[in-house]
Design an enzyme around this catalytic site. Structure first.
Site, PDB file in Angstrom:
ATOM      1  CE  LYS A 124      -4.088   2.034   2.144  1.00  0.00           C
ATOM      2  NZ  LYS A 124      -3.565   3.411   2.364  1.00  0.00           N
ATOM      3  CE  LYS A 132      -6.088  -3.500  -4.988  1.00  0.00           C
ATOM      4  NZ  LYS A 132      -5.461  -2.774  -6.110  1.00  0.00           N
TER       5      LYS A 132
HETATM    6  N1  LIG Z   1      -2.154   2.992  -2.063  1.00  0.00           N
HETATM    7  C1  LIG Z   1      -2.140   1.850  -2.765  1.00  0.00           C
HETATM    8  O1  LIG Z   1      -1.060   1.298  -3.036  1.00  0.00           O
HETATM    9  C2  LIG Z   1      -3.425   1.238  -3.222  1.00  0.00           C
HETATM   10  C3  LIG Z   1      -3.431   0.015  -3.940  1.00  0.00           C
HETATM   11  N2  LIG Z   1      -2.271  -0.653  -4.226  1.00  0.00           N
HETATM   12  N3  LIG Z   1      -4.602  -0.509  -4.350  1.00  0.00           N
HETATM   13  C4  LIG Z   1      -5.764   0.129  -4.081  1.00  0.00           C
HETATM   14  O2  LIG Z   1      -6.906  -0.455  -4.507  1.00  0.00           O
HETATM   15  C5  LIG Z   1      -8.166   0.097  -4.066  1.00  0.00           C
HETATM   16  C6  LIG Z   1      -8.603   1.252  -4.908  1.00  0.00           C
HETATM   17  C7  LIG Z   1     -10.107   1.153  -4.976  1.00  0.00           C
HETATM   18  C8  LIG Z   1     -10.480  -0.257  -4.635  1.00  0.00           C
HETATM   19  C9  LIG Z   1      -9.209  -0.983  -4.237  1.00  0.00           C
HETATM   20  N4  LIG Z   1      -5.828   1.296  -3.410  1.00  0.00           N
HETATM   21  C10 LIG Z   1      -4.672   1.863  -2.972  1.00  0.00           C
HETATM   22  O3  LIG Z   1      -4.751   3.045  -2.312  1.00  0.00           O
HETATM   23  C11 LIG Z   1      -6.075   3.520  -1.998  1.00  0.00           C
HETATM   24  C12 LIG Z   1      -6.549   4.546  -3.004  1.00  0.00           C
HETATM   25  C13 LIG Z   1      -7.531   5.444  -2.269  1.00  0.00           C
HETATM   26  C14 LIG Z   1      -7.342   5.179  -0.802  1.00  0.00           C
HETATM   27  C15 LIG Z   1      -6.145   4.230  -0.681  1.00  0.00           C
HETATM   28  O4  LIG Z   1      -4.980   5.011  -0.531  1.00  0.00           O
END
Ligand SMILES: NC(=O)c1c(N)nc(OC2CCCC2)nc1O[C@@H]1CCC[C@@H]1O
Length: 326
Positions: free
Chosen positions: A115, A286
C-alpha cells in the site's frame, strides 16, 4: 538544418529519449548515463525551438512543465474512486476472508499489494495518449492536475497500444527525493515536509508545473477503472495488461490462494518495510476474480472485495538527515 532533416532528427530523438526514459523510470534499468540523456535532450530542445511545430505532445521535452495555471479545475469521476476498509491484525484479516467466502464460496484467490503511501490519482488515455490526470478528491469530485502529472518521468504520455481507458494509481515521492528536498528546504530556511506523502501532495498541488517537475515524483498504477471489452477476467491479468501498455506497476505484488498465505506475506513485509525506497503504510488485499468482485460489490465508500492491512504507526524515527543537520 532544413525542415525535412529536422523532422526526421526530432522524431528519432523523441523515440530514442522516450525509450531511454522508459528503461530508466519504468523498468528501473538505466541503459545510458544521465549525461548522455541530457545531451540528447538538449539537442532535441534546440531543434524544437528552431521548428516549434515539431514539439509534439509526447516529446520528452514536455516533461519539464509548461506555463503556470491560474487554478485547478474540478473534475467528476464517472466511476467513483473508492477508499479501503482497514484491518489491524490477523484476526480481522480472517474475518474479511470469512465474509468473502460467505459471499462467493471457497474457491477464492487474493492479490496482495504494497500500500503505497502517496496520493491516489486517476489517469485517462484516449487512443493511447495521456489526456487527463486528476486527484481522487472525495472519490467523486477531484482536481485536474494533468500538467503536473505529465512531469512524472515514469508516467507514459503515449501508451504502447492506441487504447482508450482510465487507470488508477498512487503518485508518490521516493524517500531519497524526500530527504534531498527537505535538506534543500532547510538550507533555504523553508518549512520541511513532515513525510513523503505530504511532500508528494504539496508538489502536485503547485500551480506551476515546473515545481512538480523538480520534485522527482513517481507513480505506481494499480487498477483499471473499467476493463470494458478487453476480456480481462482478473485483477492480476489487469496489472499484467497495464505493464504491457507501458505503465509502471509494483513488482512486489503476489497472488495467493489462502488467507494464511496473505498473513504470511503481510508479516514478511513488516520488517522489510524500512528497506523499501518509498513509504508504504500497509498491504492491500484484493479478491482476484473480477466476477467475484462484482458479486461482492461495494459499500457507499469502499469495496467488499478488498481491505487494507495497516501497519502499526511507525514510531517517529529521527531520519539520518536530521541527525546530520542538528
Ligand atoms: N495505495 C495503494 O497502493 C493502493 C493500492 N495498491 N490498491 C488500491 O486499490 C483500491 C482502490 C479502490 C479499490 C481498491 N488502493 C490503494 O490506495 C487507496 C486509493 C484510495 C485510498 C487508498 O490510498
Amino acid at each position: 538544418m532544413d525542415f525535412q532533416s529536422a523532422e526526421k532528427k526530432a522524431k528519432d530523438l523523441q523515440n530514442l529519449l522516450n525509450q531511454y526514459s522508459y528503461d530508466y523510470h519504468v523498468l528501473d534499468q538505466p541503459t545510458i548515463p544521465d549525461a548522455e540523456y541530457d545531451r540528447l535532450l538538449r539537442e532535441l530542445l534546440e531543434i524544437e525551438e528552431q521548428f516549434p511545430e515539431l514539439q509534439t505532445a509526447d516529446s520528452p521535452t514536455q516533461r519539464v512543465g509548461g506555463e503556470t495555471l491560474s487554478m485547478f479545475h474540478k473534475v467528476q469521476h464517472t466511476i467513483p474512486m473508492l477508499s479501503l476498509g482497514n484491518a489491524f491484525d490477523d484476526q480481522e484479516l480472517r474475518d474479511f476472508d470469512r465474509r468473502v467466502r460467505q459471499g462467493v464460496g471457497d474457491n477464492v484467490s487474493y492479490v496482495c499489494e504494497l500500500k503505497i503511501d502517496g496520493l491516489a490519482v486517476s489517469l485517462i488515455y484516449e487512443d493511447g495518449m495521456f489526456v487527463r490526470g486528476a486527484t481522487r478528491g472525495d472519490g467523486t469530485t477531484g482536481e485536474d492536475i494533468t500538467s503536473n502529472l505529465r512531469t512524472i518521468r515514469s508516467l507514459p504520455i503515449r501508451l504502447k497500444k492506441p487504447v482508450s481507458l482510465e487507470v488508477r494509481g498512487e503518485a508518490f515521492m521516493p524517500k531519497k527525493s524526500f530527504i534531498a528536498l527537505n535538506k534543500s528546504r532547510k538550507e533555504r530556511e523553508e518549512e520541511p515536509f513532515a513525510n513523503p506523502r505530504n511532500a508528494a501532495a504539496g508538489s502536485l498541488r503547485q500551480l506551476d508545473p515546473k515545481i512538480a517537475a523538480s520534485r522527482n515524483l513517481d507513480v505506481f498504477l494499480y487498477g483499471i477503472a473499467d476493463v470494458g471489452d478487453t476480456g480481462i477476467r482478473s485483477h492480476s491479468e489487469g496489472l499484467d495488461y497495464l505493464e504491457q501498455l507501458g505503465f509502471k506497476t509494483n513488482k512486489e505484488r503476489r497472488k495467493v490462494d489462502s488467507i494464511e498465505a496473505v498473513i504470511e506475506y503481510v508479516n514478511g513485509w513488516v520488517e522489510k518495510r524500512p528497506d523499501l525506497p518509498y513509504d508504504i503504510d500497509g498491504i492491500v488485499i484484493k479478491v482476484d476474480s473480477l466476477d467475484q468482485q462484482a458479486e461482492l460489490g461495494t459499500t457507499a465508500k469502499s469495496p467488499r472485495w478488498a481491505i487494507a492491512y495497516k501497519f502499526p504507526a511507525e514510531e517517529v524515527v529521527t531520519t539520518l538527515m536530521d541527525i546530520e543537520l542538528n
